[in-house]
Write a protein that holds these residues in place. Structure first.
Motif, PDB file in Angstrom:
ATOM      1  N   ILE A  74       0.836  -1.198   0.000  1.00  0.00           N
ATOM      2  CA  ILE A  74       0.000   0.000   0.000  1.00  0.00           C
ATOM      3  C   ILE A  74       0.877   1.255   0.000  1.00  0.00           C
ATOM      4  O   ILE A  74       1.806   1.372   0.791  1.00  0.00           O
ATOM      5  N   VAL A  75       0.573   2.175  -0.903  1.00  0.00           N
ATOM      6  CA  VAL A  75       1.319   3.428  -1.015  1.00  0.00           C
ATOM      7  C   VAL A  75       0.770   4.433  -0.001  1.00  0.00           C
ATOM      8  O   VAL A  75      -0.451   4.594   0.138  1.00  0.00           O
ATOM      9  N   THR A  76       1.663   5.107   0.709  1.00  0.00           N
ATOM     10  CA  THR A  76       1.244   6.091   1.710  1.00  0.00           C
ATOM     11  C   THR A  76       1.771   7.479   1.384  1.00  0.00           C
ATOM     12  O   THR A  76       2.711   7.650   0.615  1.00  0.00           O
ATOM     13  N   LYS A  77       1.148   8.460   2.009  1.00  0.00           N
ATOM     14  CA  LYS A  77       1.584   9.852   1.918  1.00  0.00           C
ATOM     15  C   LYS A  77       1.248  10.502   3.252  1.00  0.00           C
ATOM     16  O   LYS A  77       0.108  10.366   3.737  1.00  0.00           O
ATOM     17  N   ASN A  78       2.214  11.180   3.846  1.00  0.00           N
ATOM     18  CA  ASN A  78       2.019  11.776   5.177  1.00  0.00           C
ATOM     19  C   ASN A  78       1.573  10.718   6.190  1.00  0.00           C
ATOM     20  O   ASN A  78       0.698  10.967   7.035  1.00  0.00           O
ATOM     21  N   ASP A  79       2.158   9.519   6.042  1.00  0.00           N
ATOM     22  CA  ASP A  79       1.909   8.396   6.955  1.00  0.00           C
ATOM     23  C   ASP A  79       0.483   7.858   6.900  1.00  0.00           C
ATOM     24  O   ASP A  79       0.041   7.153   7.808  1.00  0.00           O
ATOM     25  N   LYS A  80      -0.234   8.193   5.824  1.00  0.00           N
ATOM     26  CA  LYS A  80      -1.583   7.651   5.654  1.00  0.00           C
ATOM     27  C   LYS A  80      -1.698   7.015   4.271  1.00  0.00           C
ATOM     28  O   LYS A  80      -1.087   7.494   3.304  1.00  0.00           O
ATOM     29  N   PRO A  81      -2.479   5.931   4.137  1.00  0.00           N
ATOM     30  CA  PRO A  81      -2.629   5.270   2.839  1.00  0.00           C
ATOM     31  C   PRO A  81      -3.411   6.136   1.849  1.00  0.00           C
ATOM     32  O   PRO A  81      -4.217   6.984   2.238  1.00  0.00           O
ATOM     33  N   ILE A  82      -3.154   5.908   0.562  1.00  0.00           N
ATOM     34  CA  ILE A  82      -3.840   6.642  -0.501  1.00  0.00           C
ATOM     35  C   ILE A  82      -4.978   5.783  -1.061  1.00  0.00           C
ATOM     36  O   ILE A  82      -4.782   4.609  -1.376  1.00  0.00           O
ATOM     37  N   LEU A  83      -6.147   6.391  -1.165  1.00  0.00           N
ATOM     38  CA  LEU A  83      -7.302   5.703  -1.728  1.00  0.00           C
ATOM     39  C   LEU A  83      -7.431   5.966  -3.225  1.00  0.00           C
ATOM     40  O   LEU A  83      -7.107   7.058  -3.702  1.00  0.00           O
ATOM     41  N   GLU A  84      -7.932   4.971  -3.945  1.00  0.00           N
ATOM     42  CA  GLU A  84      -8.330   5.134  -5.339  1.00  0.00           C
ATOM     43  C   GLU A  84      -9.808   4.789  -5.436  1.00  0.00           C
ATOM     44  O   GLU A  84     -10.316   3.977  -4.668  1.00  0.00           O
ATOM     45  N   PHE A  85     -10.507   5.436  -6.382  1.00  0.00           N
ATOM     46  CA  PHE A  85     -11.917   5.104  -6.573  1.00  0.00           C
ATOM     47  C   PHE A  85     -12.243   5.035  -8.057  1.00  0.00           C
ATOM     48  O   PHE A  85     -11.530   5.594  -8.902  1.00  0.00           O
ATOM     49  N   VAL A  86     -13.320   4.332  -8.383  1.00  0.00           N
ATOM     50  CA  VAL A  86     -13.746   4.212  -9.775  1.00  0.00           C
ATOM     51  C   VAL A  86     -14.500   5.479 -10.164  1.00  0.00           C
ATOM     52  O   VAL A  86     -15.528   5.823  -9.555  1.00  0.00           O
ATOM     53  N   ALA A  87     -13.971   6.197 -11.167  1.00  0.00           N
ATOM     54  CA  ALA A  87     -14.572   7.449 -11.622  1.00  0.00           C
ATOM     55  C   ALA A  87     -14.910   7.360 -13.100  1.00  0.00           C
ATOM     56  O   ALA A  87     -14.233   6.664 -13.864  1.00  0.00           O
ATOM     57  N   ILE A  88     -15.963   8.049 -13.487  1.00  0.00           N
ATOM     58  CA  ILE A  88     -16.305   8.159 -14.903  1.00  0.00           C
ATOM     59  C   ILE A  88     -16.128   9.608 -15.333  1.00  0.00           C
ATOM     60  O   ILE A  88     -16.262  10.524 -14.526  1.00  0.00           O
ATOM     61  N   LYS A  89     -15.791   9.792 -16.596  1.00  0.00           N
ATOM     62  CA  LYS A  89     -15.702  11.140 -17.152  1.00  0.00           C
ATOM     63  C   LYS A  89     -16.999  11.420 -17.899  1.00  0.00           C
ATOM     64  O   LYS A  89     -17.306  10.768 -18.900  1.00  0.00           O
ATOM     65  N   ARG A  90     -17.785  12.358 -17.382  1.00  0.00           N
ATOM     66  CA  ARG A  90     -19.099  12.636 -17.962  1.00  0.00           C
ATOM     67  C   ARG A  90     -18.975  13.212 -19.374  1.00  0.00           C
ATOM     68  O   ARG A  90     -18.140  14.084 -19.628  1.00  0.00           O
ATOM     69  N   LYS A  91     -19.822  12.735 -20.278  1.00  0.00           N
ATOM     70  CA  LYS A  91     -19.807  13.233 -21.644  1.00  0.00           C
ATOM     71  C   LYS A  91     -20.363  14.646 -21.743  1.00  0.00           C
ATOM     72  O   LYS A  91     -19.963  15.422 -22.607  1.00  0.00           O
ATOM     73  N   ASP A  92     -21.306  14.991 -20.850  1.00  0.00           N
ATOM     74  CA  ASP A  92     -21.975  16.286 -20.992  1.00  0.00           C
ATOM     75  C   ASP A  92     -21.114  17.475 -20.585  1.00  0.00           C
ATOM     76  O   ASP A  92     -21.286  18.572 -21.100  1.00  0.00           O
ATOM     77  N   CYS A  93     -20.171  17.265 -19.645  1.00  0.00           N
ATOM     78  CA  CYS A  93     -19.383  18.402 -19.173  1.00  0.00           C
ATOM     79  C   CYS A  93     -17.886  18.116 -19.102  1.00  0.00           C
ATOM     80  O   CYS A  93     -17.091  19.026 -18.879  1.00  0.00           O
ATOM     81  N   GLY A  94     -17.481  16.851 -19.287  1.00  0.00           N
ATOM     82  CA  GLY A  94     -16.069  16.487 -19.271  1.00  0.00           C
ATOM     83  C   GLY A  94     -15.467  16.380 -17.882  1.00  0.00           C
ATOM     84  O   GLY A  94     -14.258  16.191 -17.740  1.00  0.00           O
TER      85      GLY A  94
END
Length: 280
Positions: A130-150
């Protein structure tokens, strides 16, 4: 109040102008005789699709809508509590003025309910640590790029009449992040089974009003946001991400304070960061 009510006072999607509302005039408790909001309902809504109400300001149905209640299969209750009805006979945005009356791009007068699944995992290096920054783990989430506004967003969507939030969370993630709508019957069944298994446990992080650019004085977005976290990185690692109908792209994105997200989505993801004690 104004701090949570800013995106719905900017340019309306499709470059429709609003009446300018300064911070000190947002609240309905502030007298403002000069207020002349733009009346706009998008053509797609005026055509009367099944997901939209009629214009109750012009058409008086035999059975009037039951505001602040579950009206048949349509949920017209608000997380903010009971909202008031304005002089034209339709709901008034409980947070304040937006510079526009009518429904804009939204189908329902009053609250338009959505569900937002926030799917997360820990960021890991090539060795699996697990990758950390400032002694805390970094989260990733599933994101979509909206077609209407980018803009990047959570892959959520509207709760259909009679549907549950739970069913909507699964359906929207399958459609937006896994493109189940274009899958073959066999592939669609497999996707539905995967999503059902992955979404067996979730933690609600938000239920309430959304500062959405589509909001008007008479129609607004509300949502329930639920976090589904993959602690080991194995469950969601087997899922094939594929952009769906409203998504221009889909990807795992780092949850950082510098990532600009659609509507109130930064607020929702921030609550997940707090819940998981991750860095931001």
């Amino acid at each position: 109040m104004a701090a949570t009510h800013t995106k719905c006072r900017g340019k309306y999607p499709g470059d429709v102008d609003r009446f300018a509302v300064p911070d000190d005039k947002v609240s309905w408790s502030v007298e403002w005789p000069e207020y002349k909001p733009v009346d706009y309902t998008a053509p797609v809504v005026e055509k009367g699709p099944v997901w939209a109400d009629v214009d109750f300001r012009k058409v008086k149905p035999d059975v009037p809508p039951k505001y602040n209640e579950v009206d048949g299969k349509v949920n017209r209750k608000s997380f903010t509590g009971n909202y008031s009805i304005d002089e034209t006979g339709v709901p008034r945005n409980p947070i304040g003025r937006t510079g526009m009356v009518g429904r804009g791009l939204l189908g329902r007068w009053g609250p338009n309910h959505a569900a937002d699944p926030i799917v997360t995992r820990w960021k890991r290096d090539s060795s699996g640590a697990i990758v950390t920054k400032n002694d805390k783990p970094i989260l990733e989430f599933v994101a979509i790029k909206r077609k209407d506004c980018g803009e990047w967003a959570i892959p959520g969507g509207m709760v259909d009449p009679g549907d549950t939030v739970s069913a909507t969370l699964k359906k929207e993630f399958g459609e937006e992040a896994m493109n189940s709508l274009e899958a073959s019957p066999e592939e669609k069944k497999k996707i539905e089974e995967q999503v059902h298994q992955l979404f067996s446990h979730g933690k609600e992080v938000y239920a309430g009003y959304v500062d959405d650019p589509r909001n008007t004085d008479n129609a607004w977005m509300e949502t329930v946001a639920v976090n589904f976290h993959d602690e080991t990185g194995e469950a969601f690692g087997k899922v094939k991400l594929c952009a769906g109908d409203d998504a221009g792209a889909v990807a795992w994105k780092e949850l950082t304070s510098s990532l600009a997200l659609y509507a109130s989505h930064t607020t929702f993801t921030g609550k997940v960061v707090e819940l998981r004690n991750a860095t931001f």
